[in-house]
Design an enzyme around this catalytic site. Structure first.
Site, PDB file in Angstrom:
ATOM      1  N   ARG A  67       7.485   5.267   3.584  1.00 36.28           N
ATOM      2  CA  ARG A  67       6.861   5.774   2.365  1.00 36.28           C
ATOM      3  C   ARG A  67       6.101   7.080   2.576  1.00 36.28           C
ATOM      4  NH1 ARG A  67       3.852   0.332   0.374  1.00 36.28           N
ATOM      5  NH2 ARG A  67       3.357   0.292   2.600  1.00 36.28           N
ATOM      6  N   ASP A  92      10.467   2.980  -0.586  1.00 36.20           N
ATOM      7  CA  ASP A  92       9.627   1.791  -0.613  1.00 36.20           C
ATOM      8  C   ASP A  92      10.578   0.600  -0.655  1.00 36.20           C
ATOM      9  OD1 ASP A  92       8.039  -0.375  -1.195  1.00 36.20           O
ATOM     10  OD2 ASP A  92       6.903   0.609  -2.792  1.00 36.20           O
ATOM     11  N   VAL A  93      10.689  -0.132   0.443  1.00 37.43           N
ATOM     12  CA  VAL A  93      11.695  -1.187   0.532  1.00 37.43           C
ATOM     13  C   VAL A  93      11.407  -2.370  -0.388  1.00 37.43           C
ATOM     14  CG1 VAL A  93      12.444  -0.596   2.863  1.00 37.43           C
ATOM     15  CG2 VAL A  93      10.553  -2.228   2.536  1.00 37.43           C
ATOM     16  N   ASN A 119      12.559  -3.447   9.573  1.00 41.78           N
ATOM     17  CA  ASN A 119      11.340  -3.400  10.369  1.00 41.78           C
ATOM     18  C   ASN A 119      10.079  -3.145   9.550  1.00 41.78           C
ATOM     19  OD1 ASN A 119       9.760  -2.778  13.022  1.00 41.78           O
ATOM     20  ND2 ASN A 119       9.524  -0.917  11.772  1.00 41.78           N
ATOM     21  N   TYR A 184       0.308 -12.443   5.898  1.00 43.07           N
ATOM     22  CA  TYR A 184       1.284 -11.907   6.854  1.00 43.07           C
ATOM     23  C   TYR A 184       2.233 -13.006   7.333  1.00 43.07           C
ATOM     24  CZ  TYR A 184       2.926  -9.712  11.222  1.00 43.07           C
ATOM     25  OH  TYR A 184       3.697  -9.205  12.235  1.00 43.07           O
ATOM     26  N   LYS A 188       6.317 -13.492   6.949  1.00 44.52           N
ATOM     27  CA  LYS A 188       7.133 -13.510   8.164  1.00 44.52           C
ATOM     28  C   LYS A 188       7.891 -14.825   8.319  1.00 44.52           C
ATOM     29  CE  LYS A 188       6.414  -9.421   9.977  1.00 44.52           C
ATOM     30  NZ  LYS A 188       7.523  -8.463  10.133  1.00 44.52           N
ATOM     31  N   THR A 219       1.257  -0.823  19.921  1.00 52.86           N
ATOM     32  CA  THR A 219       1.865   0.226  19.102  1.00 52.86           C
ATOM     33  C   THR A 219       0.835   1.098  18.406  1.00 52.86           C
ATOM     34  OG1 THR A 219       1.960  -1.168  17.131  1.00 52.86           O
ATOM     35  CG2 THR A 219       3.853  -1.264  18.623  1.00 52.86           C
TER      36      THR A 219
END
Length: 342
Positions: A67, A92-93, A119, A184, A188, A219
């Site tokens: 995005r 924007d998925v 991802n 979250y 998931k 990350t």
């Protein structure tokens, strides 16, 4: 009429032959040189590293989407190499129309998608009482619908060709629901269930589906996570930074691409994540009790609803030299993996 003993021996021999053939195929890595790959959430962090690893392992046509336009532009520049086409597209998925437009643009510019890596993600941290319905919707929109919609968009072409690879980045949070990551984990878990079912159904059509289950990784994502309570930040940042607890993200990206090239059904990343999944599989009630004790030690929900803050904002408000030192590896990863300009 065949004798029962002969039938059993025949079935046994067939089973052994199939097992040997399957093992041989697992050893053979897919040649990526003539493949088009698309990585969602590919502008930073793990997605950025996966895109880079695809290039290093021979993929010559790579598309990334995200995005943030500035991060996309930087990622495209960093990923570009001689003989490699890197296309960076805003998307924007969670928006079906944008996803359909994304796939159309990739096919027009690079050809049909041979390898899709789902991802894109968002992390909301906070006690369940501090999370709103909007938080759950955002998590599901990005990490479930944002997996489902790109997959449905590429499947017709893959089915016509009887070939293709889909890699779904889930999480240890999609195997074990941990305190203060309720939204979250909900998303998931949904993504993991979809991915595992898809693997079983698409195998006969020549399409491989790999479910990736990462544990904590370095990350720099803790700086972009959303925190409902500032007190959650130190523990989350440490978990995403300390060696032994968190995994080197470049190593994780290499393992993910190799697993995709093998067509592996599932890959669990990091020793702590593998141990946690095994223990939870054997003694789920005990794991649940332990997590209940952990939850009691975590910060309580604020008396009044609070606006979520990014990890970067929390860090600026709560400068702590010791914490900054302890999270140095992850902060360095954030700079290297296009997470931040710090």
């Amino acid at each position: 009429m065949a004798k029962p003993g002969g039938l059993v021996l025949g079935l046994g021999a067939t089973g052994v032959s199939l097992a040997v053939l399957a093992a041989r195929r697992r050893r053979e890595l897919l040649d990526l040189s003539d493949h088009t790959a698309l990585v969602t959430g590919g502008s930073r962090g793990l997605g950025f590293l996966i895109a880079g690893e695809l290039v290093r392992q021979g993929c010559r046509r790579v598309a990334i989407c995200a995005r943030d336009l500035d991060q996309l532009a930087r990622a495209q520049e960093l990923l570009s190499a001689d003989g490699v086409q890197v296309v960076a597209l805003p998307c924007d998925v969670s928006d079906q129309r944008q996803v359909e437009n994304l796939i159309q643009q990739v096919e027009e510019r690079l050809g049909p998608v041979d390898l899709l890596v789902n991802n894109a993600g968002v992390i909301q941290v906070g006690p369940q009482a501090a999370l709103t319905e909007a938080d759950y919707r955002e998590a599901l929109d990005i990490m479930f619908w944002g997996v489902l919609q790109p997959t449905l968009a590429v499947l017709p072409s893959m089915r016509r060709r009887h070939a293709g690879h889909i890699v779904n980045i889930t999480s240890i949070g999609g195997k074990i629901s941990v305190p203060h990551l309720s939204a979250y984990s909900t998303a998931k878990f949904a993504a993991a269930g979809f991915s595992e079912g898809l693997h079983a159904e698409l195998a006969r059509e020549g399409i491989a589906v790999t479910t990736v289950v990462p544990g904590l990784m370095r990350t720099g994502s803790h700086l972009n996570a959303k925190f409902k309570v500032d007190g959650d930040y130190p523990l989350f940042a440490l978990g995403a930074s300390l060696p032994g607890i968190s995994m080197d993200a470049e190593r994780a990206a290499r393992q993910i691409v190799v697993a995709a090239r093998r067509g592996a059904a599932e890959v669990i990343l990091s020793l702590p994540a593998k141990v946690a999944v095994r223990v939870n599989g054997v003694a789920p009630a005990s794991v649940s009790r332990v997590l209940g004790l952990v939850a009691r030690l975590l910060p309580a929900a604020p008396a009044q609803p609070a606006q979520a803050s990014s990890g970067r904002e929390v860090e600026q408000r709560k400068t702590n030299a010791g914490l900054r030192l302890a999270t140095g590896l992850s902060r360095n990863a954030a700079r290297r993996f296009n997470q931040t300009q710090l």
